[in-house]
Design an enzyme around this catalytic site. Structure first.
Site, PDB file in Angstrom:
ATOM      1  N   CYS A   1     -22.933  -6.932   5.426  1.00 27.98           N
ATOM      2  CA  CYS A   1     -22.698  -8.370   5.549  1.00 27.98           C
ATOM      3  C   CYS A   1     -24.008  -9.139   5.516  1.00 27.98           C
ATOM      4  O   CYS A   1     -24.020 -10.331   5.287  1.00 27.98           O
ATOM      5  CB  CYS A   1     -21.964  -8.662   6.846  1.00 27.98           C
ATOM      6  SG  CYS A   1     -22.865  -8.045   8.266  1.00 27.98           S
TER       7      CYS A   1
ATOM      8  N   LYS B   1      -8.973  -1.860  16.710  1.00 29.59           N
ATOM      9  CA  LYS B   1      -8.285  -1.564  15.443  1.00 29.59           C
ATOM     10  C   LYS B   1      -9.373  -1.465  14.388  1.00 29.59           C
ATOM     11  O   LYS B   1      -9.783  -2.462  13.808  1.00 29.59           O
ATOM     12  CB  LYS B   1      -7.289  -2.687  15.114  1.00 29.59           C
ATOM     13  CG  LYS B   1      -6.098  -2.279  14.268  1.00 29.59           C
ATOM     14  CD  LYS B   1      -6.442  -1.666  12.926  1.00 29.59           C
ATOM     15  CE  LYS B   1      -6.876  -2.665  11.888  1.00 29.59           C
ATOM     16  NZ  LYS B   1      -7.400  -2.040  10.653  1.00 29.59           N
TER      17      LYS B   1
HETATM   18  P1  NAD Z   1     -11.395  -6.902   5.475  1.00 30.97           P
HETATM   19  O1  NAD Z   1     -11.318  -8.326   5.835  1.00 30.97           O
HETATM   20  O2  NAD Z   1     -10.635  -6.424   4.291  1.00 30.97           O
HETATM   21  O3  NAD Z   1     -10.870  -5.999   6.706  1.00 30.97           O
HETATM   22  C1  NAD Z   1     -11.344  -6.212   8.016  1.00 30.97           C
HETATM   23  C2  NAD Z   1     -10.272  -5.778   9.007  1.00 30.97           C
HETATM   24  O4  NAD Z   1      -9.106  -6.590   8.813  1.00 30.97           O
HETATM   25  C3  NAD Z   1      -9.824  -4.331   8.819  1.00 30.97           C
HETATM   26  O5  NAD Z   1      -9.610  -3.758  10.075  1.00 30.97           O
HETATM   27  C4  NAD Z   1      -8.530  -4.450   8.026  1.00 30.97           C
HETATM   28  O6  NAD Z   1      -7.623  -3.417   8.306  1.00 30.97           O
HETATM   29  C5  NAD Z   1      -7.974  -5.772   8.474  1.00 30.97           C
HETATM   30  N1  NAD Z   1      -7.246  -6.478   7.411  1.00 30.97           N
HETATM   31  C6  NAD Z   1      -7.446  -6.398   6.069  1.00 30.97           C
HETATM   32  N2  NAD Z   1      -6.606  -7.223   5.415  1.00 30.97           N
HETATM   33  C7  NAD Z   1      -5.860  -7.839   6.356  1.00 30.97           C
HETATM   34  C8  NAD Z   1      -4.840  -8.830   6.306  1.00 30.97           C
HETATM   35  N3  NAD Z   1      -4.406  -9.318   5.155  1.00 30.97           N
HETATM   36  N4  NAD Z   1      -4.309  -9.259   7.469  1.00 30.97           N
HETATM   37  C9  NAD Z   1      -4.729  -8.778   8.654  1.00 30.97           C
HETATM   38  N5  NAD Z   1      -5.703  -7.836   8.750  1.00 30.97           N
HETATM   39  C10 NAD Z   1      -6.264  -7.385   7.621  1.00 30.97           C
HETATM   40  O7  NAD Z   1     -12.949  -6.522   5.359  1.00 30.97           O
HETATM   41  P2  NAD Z   1     -13.580  -5.169   4.863  1.00 30.97           P
HETATM   42  O8  NAD Z   1     -13.391  -5.042   3.384  1.00 30.97           O
HETATM   43  O9  NAD Z   1     -13.170  -4.044   5.722  1.00 30.97           O
HETATM   44  O10 NAD Z   1     -15.127  -5.434   5.180  1.00 30.97           O
HETATM   45  C11 NAD Z   1     -15.973  -6.142   4.329  1.00 30.97           C
HETATM   46  C12 NAD Z   1     -16.029  -7.611   4.683  1.00 30.97           C
HETATM   47  O11 NAD Z   1     -16.455  -7.764   6.035  1.00 30.97           O
HETATM   48  C13 NAD Z   1     -17.045  -8.372   3.865  1.00 30.97           C
HETATM   49  O12 NAD Z   1     -16.502  -9.619   3.538  1.00 30.97           O
HETATM   50  C14 NAD Z   1     -18.236  -8.526   4.799  1.00 30.97           C
HETATM   51  O13 NAD Z   1     -19.085  -9.622   4.531  1.00 30.97           O
HETATM   52  C15 NAD Z   1     -17.541  -8.698   6.086  1.00 30.97           C
HETATM   53  N6  NAD Z   1     -18.412  -8.401   7.211  1.00 30.97           N
HETATM   54  C16 NAD Z   1     -18.914  -9.451   7.913  1.00 30.97           C
HETATM   55  C17 NAD Z   1     -19.780  -9.216   8.953  1.00 30.97           C
HETATM   56  C18 NAD Z   1     -20.356 -10.352   9.733  1.00 30.97           C
HETATM   57  O14 NAD Z   1     -21.021 -10.087  10.695  1.00 30.97           O
HETATM   58  N7  NAD Z   1     -20.112 -11.590   9.384  1.00 30.97           N
HETATM   59  C19 NAD Z   1     -20.131  -7.900   9.293  1.00 30.97           C
HETATM   60  C20 NAD Z   1     -19.588  -6.851   8.562  1.00 30.97           C
HETATM   61  C21 NAD Z   1     -18.718  -7.118   7.514  1.00 30.97           C
END
Ligand code: NAD
Length: 508
Positions: free
Chosen positions: A292, A184
């Site tokens: 990240c 997803k």
């Molecule tokens: P996000 O948490 O908004 O979304 C991530 C995934 O979760 C997406 O597929 C999205 O559709 C889904 N999602 C979003 N809101 C949701 C909810 N309420 N309930 C269930 N699923 C939901 O993150 P983003 O904005 O796409 O990405 C940026 C974030 O990811 C930043 O916080 C970044 O630090 C983090 N990140 C972390 C790493 C790591 O390795 N730790 C790597 C890349 C990105």
């Protein structure tokens, strides 16, 4: 081949699921918009899945996993080698898709593809990595040996900021271990996932082993609730990571959930300041701060701030911001208009809270791209730990400098953060660096390296609220995560070992 071009992957402006080896042609109840961040225009619509589409994907995956999990290691690694070659051939197409939907500049997108390919290359060595252990004669004429077997159907839920690399942290290993995968991806830039599905099919992966369902929370919650999914890998923000971990484990699944970050770069007074300034700017503003592992806080120790700030400022002023397709651009837009507004809001509040705004990118416009989601690089000096711009993950081109008096103060600041993904120290003192690597409570540490992303044969992951669960991704921990162990104790009976005994078995 025309069907595998990037243009075909996003087709007529519609991005849909990939289930059982083909594009989904069932009903779609909800759609989302996918933007071109450089222009602000909607470039396509993406289908949003609910429980029915997730169930169709899991059903196909379960059927495929039954055969794939029994296939030989040679057959599986052959698919991985073929996939590696095909991605290599299509790296420009894949990178172009990343630039089109995420906005990152093409050179950065190509770097993302390379880092994803490293994991595919690691997965090619699966026969070696899946070897078990064997002990002959643990008792008289009894042997014992261990093996690792696939879990069945596993899922990955990924963020917008690395639409190719983060899925590639997961699916090559999961598939090579003999599982079927349901991905997803982020609904903001969904096309790279579908493109990878087409390339995996071309590499000879049987239908149903790799499936893609698009969508938002409804799709995620359907994955977490589905009894046919054994394990979930998640990468995204901390609140969603916590939700995925708690919901998934409550449903009895194995879950690794990587969360957000606030990465510090400590600069000691003996550092090479030209190197440190280059590193702070590269790691702070690369991909518009949407990594990240981006550096978002520089912790300047002693007089390091006075020497660093002018150097960083000079470099920031020279940065070229533009569309990701512009070869001269070093930094592109952020992913959506909402995100740009969120980042700008943090800059407003940082200024109001008393931080010194040394460079202000809020007014930037890119000629010819006035509708694009651009915000120029912003630099704050004299940030303090009580400020929102220090505490929160902004995830944009905003770098803050905190000045502290000593190494101990810098270390305490880093260790007090609820996030613990990456950290860096810049110094010429080997003893100080060695002490730091021991004392700092963070999962990935760079010494004169600002973005210490481990290679595929090590594992990637943070501590504290940057990771929920036990396992980091890829490397050995990835293989452990996507398999479960079995130990066999075997005797080939001979007449001497007959007779009933109710005593607890002991090895003799
Ligand atoms: P996000 O948490 O908004 O979304 C991530 C995934 O979760 C997406 O597929 C999205 O559709 C889904 N999602 C979003 N809101 C949701 C909810 N309420 N309930 C269930 N699923 C939901 O993150 P983003 O904005 O796409 O990405 C940026 C974030 O990811 C930043 O916080 C970044 O630090 C983090 N990140 C972390 C790493 C790591 O390795 N730790 C790597 C890349 C990105």
């Amino acid at each position: 081949m025309a069907t595998h071009t990037a243009a075909a992957a996003i087709g007529s402006g519609v991005v849909t699921h990939w289930i059982d080896g083909q594009a989904w042609n069932g009903p779609v109840e909800r759609w989302g918009d996918v933007f071109d961040p450089a222009t602000g225009a909607v470039r396509s619509r993406v289908a949003f899945a609910g429980a029915a589409e997730v169930d169709a994907a899991v059903t196909a995956a379960a059927r495929a996993a039954a055969a794939w999990g029994h296939s030989s290691l040679a057959a599986r690694s052959r698919v991985m080698f073929a996939f590696r070659d095909i991605v290599e051939r299509h790296r420009q197409d894949l990178a172009a898709l990343l630039t089109a939907e995420h906005g990152k500049v093409l050179s950065d997108a190509l770097g993302e593809v390379t880092r994803g390919l490293e994991v595919v290359e690691f997965a090619c060595g699966l026969p070696q990595l899946l070897k078990g252990e064997f002990s002959e004669n643990v008792s008289t004429e009894v042997d014992s040996y261990s093996m690792r077997q696939p879990l069945g159907v596993v899922a990955g839920i990924t963020p917008f900021n690395f639409p190719a690399m983060v899925p590639m942290w997961m699916f090559p290993l999961a598939i090579a271990c003999g599982n079927a995968f349901v991905l997803k991806p982020s609904e903001k830039d969904p096309s790279a996932a579908v493109f990878c599905a087409r390339l995996l099919a071309e590499a000879g992966l049987p239908a149903g082993v790799f499936n893609v369902v698009h969508g938002d929370r409804a799709a995620v919650d359907a994955i977490l609730a589905h009894p046919g999914i054994a394990a979930v890998s998640f990468v995204g923000s901390t609140p969603v990571a916590r939700h995925v971990y708690e919901t998934g484990t409550r449903a009895g699944k194995r879950v690794q959930a990587l969360g957000g970050a606030k990465n510090h770069m400590v600069v000691l007074p003996d550092a090479d300041f030209e190197l440190a300034a280059d590193a702070a700017v590269s790691a702070g503003y690369g991909s518009s701060g949407q990594r990240c592992m981006a550096i978002s806080v520089v912790v300047a120790v002693g007089d390091a701030g006075d020497r660093l700030v002018p150097r960083v400022r000079e470099r920031v002023r020279r940065l070229k911001v533009g569309a990701g397709t512009d070869p001269a651009a070093e930094m592109g837009p952020v992913v959506t208009g909402d995100h740009r507004a969120r980042v700008a809001g943090y800059v407003d509040r940082g200024e109001a809270a008393g931080a010194e705004l040394v460079e202000d990118g809020r007014g930037l416009t890119v000629p010819g791209h006035e509708g694009g989601f651009f915000i120029g690089p912003c630099l704050f000096d004299r940030v303090t730990p009580d400020m929102e711009i220090y505490r929160d993950e902004i995830f944009g081109p905003v770098l803050g400098i905190v000045r502290v008096a000593s190494y101990q103060e810098a270390l305490a600041l880093v260790n007090d953060s609820p996030y613990a993904n990456g950290v860096a120290i810049f110094t010429n003192d080997g003893g100080a660096a060695r002490r730091f690597q021991h004392e700092v409570q963070v999962g990935m540490v760079g010494i004169n390296v600002p973005i210490p992303v481990p290679m595929a044969y090590y594992s990637f992951g943070g501590w504290k609220q940057s990771l929920f669960g036990d396992a980091h991704v890829h490397g050995r921990e990835g293989i452990q995560f996507y398999t479960r162990g079995k130990v066999v104790t075997a005797r080939w009976p001979d007449p001497q070992h007959r007779g009933v005994s109710l005593g607890f078995p002991q090895m003799r």
